[in-house]
Design a protein around this motif. Structure first.
Motif, PDB file in Angstrom:
ATOM      1  N   PRO A  18       2.877  -5.346   3.574  1.00 17.55           N
ATOM      2  CA  PRO A  18       3.611  -4.519   2.611  1.00 17.55           C
ATOM      3  C   PRO A  18       4.990  -5.077   2.227  1.00 17.55           C
ATOM      4  CG  PRO A  18       3.420  -3.407   4.740  1.00 17.55           C
ATOM      5  CD  PRO A  18       2.567  -4.616   4.816  1.00 17.55           C
ATOM      6  N   ARG A  62       4.839  -5.257  -7.359  1.00 17.80           N
ATOM      7  CA  ARG A  62       3.932  -4.179  -6.960  1.00 17.80           C
ATOM      8  C   ARG A  62       4.249  -3.698  -5.562  1.00 17.80           C
ATOM      9  NH1 ARG A  62      -0.779  -6.994  -8.361  1.00 17.80           N
ATOM     10  NH2 ARG A  62      -1.221  -7.245  -6.147  1.00 17.80           N
ATOM     11  N   LYS A  63       4.506  -4.639  -4.663  1.00 19.90           N
ATOM     12  CA  LYS A  63       4.809  -4.248  -3.289  1.00 19.90           C
ATOM     13  C   LYS A  63       6.135  -3.499  -3.225  1.00 19.90           C
ATOM     14  CE  LYS A  63       1.846  -7.473  -1.031  1.00 19.90           C
ATOM     15  NZ  LYS A  63       1.552  -8.384   0.057  1.00 19.90           N
ATOM     16  N   GLY A 119       5.588  -0.043  -4.608  1.00 16.44           N
ATOM     17  CA  GLY A 119       4.774   0.698  -3.642  1.00 16.44           C
ATOM     18  C   GLY A 119       5.627   1.245  -2.518  1.00 16.44           C
TER      19      GLY A 119
END
Ligand code: HEM
Length: 252
Positions: A16, A222-223, A226
């Motif tokens: 992540p 994106r990470k 997120g």
């Protein structure tokens, strides 16, 4: 049964909090350009992308310099003539063959596939529920793990009893083991100017990481988003909890 499953490498972009290693992406670009690009195109990549945030971290000037190393057919100009000019940021990375037939003819009948999206995680063919399980493990790293395995999986001699077709090469990880791609990498083939070992193993890792970035250019963004969403959800869950307590404080 198929080829052995590629082993999982520990990539900087895994997990992540993963991020691409800019030095590695720059080296990977060099391996692609010096080695793979003589057979494979990367049609979805433009020189300007080399300076995109979340990528190899080239400056605009560096990306321009890399683009100007190639000659691009352009035209017609005002006189109606076609001409060649140095590449610009807006140009795609050049394709080694004019069309698929030429690519086939030069490679024993198998056209080298475009590498732009080659590292996209594959594995859906493994079926339900395996791919759901994969999603929580190293699913995303399957693409670069396979490319690394493929590049380091050539054997000079096929095992006894394996009939290698003419013009094919034995590769441990290629489905069917007979691949039309000759072993592309050898030690000291590409010059690294940051002191990184010039070994096949390192080249294979670097170019796999580069192809991962090309296929997943928004991975870092994106990470990051997120993670922000997860933090927001935690805070929001806390707020909801105390709101619920306050609203229901008098309920009997
Ligand atoms: C296929 C990567 C260099 C010719 C492939 C595949 C990958 C790949 C991922 C697809 C394998 C699959 O279908 O599972 C690379 C990388 C290179 C490189 C990363 C540089 C390090 C080259 C070079 C040549 C070449 C220099 C030509 C001399 C081919 C051909 C195929 C292929 C003909 C199709 C093989 C077949 O379907 O039998 N390559 N390649 N590649 N590559 Fe390369």
């Amino acid at each position: 049964h198929g080829p052995p499953a590629p082993s999982s490498l520990s990539w900087s972009f895994a997990g992540p909090f993963g991020k691409f290693d800019q030095g590695q992406l720059q080296r990977g670009y060099k391996v692609y350009k010096d080695v793979c690009a003589s057979c494979h195109s990367m049609n979805l990549l433009h020189y300007r992308n080399l300076a995109d945030p979340g990528g190899p971290g080239f400056s605009i000037a560096q990306a321009e310099a890399l683009a100007s190393e190639i000659q691009v057919k352009d035209g017609p100009n005002d006189a109606g003539d076609m001409f060649e000019r140095p590449g610009r940021l807006a140009d795609r990375l050049p394709a080694p063959f004019p069309n698929e037939n030429a690519a086939r003819a030069a490679n024993g009948g198998a056209a080298p596939p475009d590498l732009s999206l080659m590292a996209k995680a594959r594995g859906y063919e493994r079926g339900f529920p395996q791919f759901i399980f994969d999603a929580f493990t190293q699913f995303q790293e399957k693409g670069p793990n396979y490319i690394y395995a493929l590049l380091t999986g050539f054997k000079d001699e096929p095992p006894k009893g394996f009939a290698l077709p003419e013009g094919s090469f034995y590769n441990q990880y290629f489905p069917g083991h007979a691949i039309k791609m000759p072993n592309p990498l050898s030690d000291d083939q590409v010059t690294y100017d940051d002191g990184t070992p010039q070994k096949v193993d390192q080249y294979a890792k670097d170019v796999s990481a580069f192809l991962m970035w090309a296929a997943e250019p928004k991975l870092e963004e994106r990470k990051r988003i997120g993670l922000q969403v997860m933090i927001f959800m935690l805070v929001f869950a806390g707020l909801l909890y105390f709101t619920k307590k306050a609203v229901w404080a008098d309920a009997h």
